[in-house]
Design an enzyme around this catalytic site. Structure first.
Site, short mmCIF file in Angstrom:
data_model
loop_
_atom_site.label_atom_id
_atom_site.label_comp_id
_atom_site.label_asym_id
_atom_site.label_seq_id
_atom_site.Cartn_x
_atom_site.Cartn_y
_atom_site.Cartn_z
N ASP A 298 0.87 -1.17 0.00
CA ASP A 298 0.00 0.00 0.00
C ASP A 298 0.91 1.23 0.00
O ASP A 298 2.12 1.13 0.20
CB ASP A 298 -0.97 0.00 1.19
CG ASP A 298 -2.19 0.90 0.91
OD1 ASP A 298 -2.12 1.70 -0.06
OD2 ASP A 298 -3.19 0.83 1.64
C1 BGC Z 1 -4.94 3.36 0.04
C2 BGC Z 1 -5.14 2.32 -1.02
C3 BGC Z 1 -5.01 2.93 -2.39
C4 BGC Z 1 -3.67 3.61 -2.49
C5 BGC Z 1 -3.40 4.22 -3.84
C6 BGC Z 1 -3.69 4.17 -0.18
O1 BGC Z 1 -3.61 5.24 0.67
O2 BGC Z 1 -4.90 2.74 1.31
O3 BGC Z 1 -6.39 1.72 -0.86
O4 BGC Z 1 -5.17 1.95 -3.37
O5 BGC Z 1 -3.60 4.62 -1.51
O6 BGC Z 1 -4.17 5.33 -4.07
#
Ligand code: BGC
Length: 773
Positions: A298
């Site tokens: 993530d």
């Molecule tokens: C979120 C994810 C997301 C990623 C990319 C993160 O902060 O937890 O769910 O896919 O950002 O935008």
């Protein structure tokens, strides 16, 4: 350049033969099992320098400009030098084409790029938020919505979506509950698989390679929704049993549906952050479930191993991440900075890096990018599919199906169409941004239909609409109440649109209290009472809720004559709400989450254990509160209709089976009212006496059916052995002989029952789960 001159041209031939075959045709073999895909990946790997390998594991975010998103400064140079393999947040046919040109013509090994984006519930045409889609209980519809989203997104060069989010959430304070399917592992699994199939154009990753298939990402692995106190990013403390029984099934369902990628979660479980958990990412995901795709971190999740306190610096974090099995590092370049040095110093074995790169290359090959890097960057398709009329029409259908009728006293709804004056009250009534919900990708408020716009379109200019905000969304201002009361006095009916703005749920948007924010509860009560006491006789009042979580609305539930739960329904929100308000569509959605009476009841969910002292009003020493009932406001699976349904004749193909055999359950459902309507027929099961304490009931089937007035349908569910299984004390997946209670009905509380006897000896479906470490 030895590698290039000797090896390069030998792999070119391999690469040019497309994996994809005829565009759009399903293949017989998943890319993960394809010997050819592996051969291609290996032949490229042999040509790569260590820096180029690390480059494939590096994903950086773009940022928005007036002409659309652009790569960060120096991004193009990184592409040229092979130091980056994918971007996130970059799209646009022309721009992605240009970046692919640089990658495939100006970089040494000509490896094309992947473009990831959070296409969560639509790209430009926005569908209902995932929690709302789950409320439809219509997996075919959910699959179609994901398909349409993929068609739009791929036309803009996007190759990869970071969806579906399949985190089970039993705590509505957690803002990200809006991104998932709610509290139930069975429903969560069904919705996870449907979205994976929709994004990837079919099951088993067989659709990858058609130019409108997006790579799906099952996230956030694992247990992210268990955040203590519902506070986003917080620690998760779960028993191994609850993890396996409740939290892991939707990820497994997404993986089994063929999801190409999985995203690690920010949280730790019992002290091990997911980004450093080889137990999760290798033992469970790859060994137990057979996942062959790619794992992505993530955003910043690898470097966050430092604040988690399991890595002292970025180098240690990178080593932990790659060892645990995180292939791509999203956004913080921690692999780019440290991985090559770690390999050279012997602290990270080279084969770990090779294996991660292989996962990336196989996906690029599976998408057909080596044979045509531009296949997703097609300006003509971009024009054709952006906000395509068929997508907009589908979004309206999906939106209508997601609406849940919570209350309808004296048939307040549907409202008559021949009203002369409507009071449209509430801070969200004309909000085109709120209706889109969070993570709305390229959705534009100006292209979305607010409730006000939907009502106007439905009723035409002859009806007078008095619009009054009444109060702000989340401050304690009551100065607008007087105007609201006056509007009530002038109207024949009142529509009250209240709840949360879109940014009050989603990432980093947890609330400590799930009651209506600001002064909206008081506004609602003032309006309802004014309508009730009107001198010209009581006027119909409908509360239209917009929110991204379960809310606690005890007073509203008591006093409002009618309540519609409309969540955030996307581009067509207002049209769908008007369809339901005025009876063009009969609502049939059901709650995918329990609605508590107060924040203090959290966690409250239908599939809890019985305890040794189940709540009993006649016995003080039982499990309950002094100051609140133990029951929810609205149970899981709850939702009314403008018609009624009667259940009867719940029966089994055999009342006694041997452990390990399937059984068929049938129930007769009759539309006992005077309108056609949809019912979600629900099937629950409980192993009544088992070696471990089982939930009081668990959803094992749900089917949405449309019945004409008076029509009776026999709904048939096949219960496979897995549906009767539990984790025993050795954490084996087993079916234990004994009596099972079978329940069918309209929600998780109102059920008819039958008994199933399972005979024979314990049937082992799967050996013990890998030991938690
Ligand atoms: C979120 C994810 C997301 C990623 C990319 C993160 O902060 O937890 O769910 O896919 O950002 O935008």
């Amino acid at each position: 350049m030895r590698t290039r001159s000797l090896g390069f041209f030998s792999v070119v031939l391999l690469l040019l033969t497309p994996w994809a075959g005829a565009d759009g045709q399903a293949r017989m073999e998943s890319p993960f099992e394809s010997a050819r895909a592996a051969q291609v990946a290996d032949s490229i790997l042999r040509l790569m320098t260590l820096e180029e390998k690390v480059g494939q594991l590096n994903q950086l975010p773009g940022s928005g400009t007036q002409t659309g998103p652009r790569v960060p400064q120096g991004g193009e140079a990184l592409v040229r030098s092979g130091r980056i393999g994918s971007f996130l947040g970059i799209f646009g046919a022309d721009y992605t084409r240009e970046l692919q040109r640089i990658a495939s013509q100006e970089s040494r090994l000509r490896i094309p790029l992947l473009f990831g984006l959070d296409v969560i519930h639509g790209f430009r045409t926005i569908f209902p938020v995932p929690l709302a889609q789950a409320a439809s209980f219509d997996s075919a519809r959910v699959e179609m919505s994901a398909r349409d989203a993929a068609v739009e997104a791929t036309a803009h060069g996007v190759t990869w979506t970071f969806a579906p989010m399949v985190d089970i959430a039993r705590d509505p304070r957690w803002g990200r509950i809006v991104e998932g399917a709610g509290e139930d592992p069975y429903l969560g699994g069904v919705m996870a698989a449907a979205q994976v199939r929709g994004f990837q154009h079919g099951a088993g990753a067989l659709g990858l390679g058609s130019s409108d298939a997006l790579l799906a990402t099952v996230k956030h692995f694992a247990g992210y929704g268990g955040a203590e106190g519902g506070r986003d990013y917080n620690t998760v403390e779960l028993s191994e049993r609850t993890l396996w029984e409740t939290y892991l099934p939707p990820y497994e369902a997404g993986v089994k549906a063929g999801a190409a990628t999985v995203m690690a979660s920010f949280n730790d479980i019992g002290g091990t952050p997911a980004h450093s958990s080889d137990w999760l990412l290798r033992d469970v995901l790859r060994s137990r479930w057979g996942f062959r795709g790619l794992v992505i971190s993530d955003w910043g999740g690898i470097s966050e191993l430092i604040p988690h306190g399991v890595a002292a610096n970025r180098g240690e974090a990178a080593a932990l991440g790659i060892r645990a099995g995180v292939d791509i590092d999203m956004s913080d370049a921690v692999y780019a900075d440290s991985l090559a040095a770690l390999v050279r110093s012997g602290r990270v074995p080279q084969p770990l890096v090779d294996s991660a790169v292989r996962h990336v290359l196989i996906l690029k090959y599976a998408l057909g990018l080596f044979s045509d890097p531009y296949r997703f960057s097609d300006a003509a398709r971009e024009r054709r599919y952006t906000l395509a009329p068929e997508h907009v029409a589908a979004a309206r259908m999906a939106a209508r199906e997601s609406i849940v009728l919570l209350k309808n006293d004296n048939r307040t709804l549907p409202l008559r169409r021949d009203l002369r004056t409507i009071a449209l009250i509430g801070p969200l009534a004309d909000d085109g941004a709120a209706v889109l919900g969070g993570w709305a990708a390229e959705g534009k408020p100006g292209e979305a239909v607010s409730v006000a716009a939907g009502i106007r379109a439905a009723l035409g200019p002859s009806v007078r609409i008095i619009s009054v905000r009444g109060s702000p969304v989340d401050t304690a201002d009551t100065t607008g109440f007087a105007l609201a009361r006056r509007a009530v006095s002038e109207a024949d009916a009142v529509v009250l649109v209240i709840g949360e703005r879109a940014d009050m749920s989603g990432e980093a948007s947890s609330r400590a209290s799930i009651e209506l924010p600001g002064s909206q509860r008081d506004l609602a009560l003032a309006v309802i009472r004014a309508a009730r006491q009107s001198t010209s006789g009581a006027k119909p009042v409908v509360a239209v809720l917009m929110n991204g979580r379960a809310l606690a609305i005890p007073e509203l539930a008591e006093e409002a004559p009618a309540i519609l739960e409309t969540w955030f329904l996307g581009s067509q929100h207002g049209n769908a709400v008007a369809d339901v308000l005025f009876g063009a569509y009969n609502p049939g959605g059901k709650l995918p989450v329990t609605f508590p009476r107060a924040t203090g009841q959290i966690p409250i969910y239908y599939n809890h254990r019985n305890t040794g002292r189940p709540a009993d009003s006649a016995n003080h020493y039982t499990s309950k509160y002094l100051d609140l009932p133990w029951t929810p406001q609205f149970p899981f699976g709850y939702g009314l209709s403008y018609t009624t349904f009667a259940y009867s004749n719940l029966r089994l193909s055999s009342s006694s089976i041997r452990a390990g055999e399937p059984v068929t359950v049938s129930v007769d459902v009759r539309n006992s009212g005077d309108r056609a309507g949809d019912e979600v027929v629900q099937l629950y099961l409980r192993d009544s006496v088992a070696s471990v304490e089982e939930p009081i009931k668990s959803l094992r089937g749900a089917r949405r059916v449309t019945l004409q007035p008076g029509e009776m349908r026999t709904v048939v569910f096949k219960l496979e052995p897995a549906a009767m299984s539990l984790y025993d004390r050795q954490m084996r997946r087993v079916i234990e002989p004994g009596i099972f209670n079978v329940y069918a009905g309209t929600n998780s509380s109102d059920l008819i029952t039958a008994k199933l006897q399972v005979t024979g000896s314990v049937f082992v479906l799967a050996p013990s789960t890998p030991r938690f470490r």
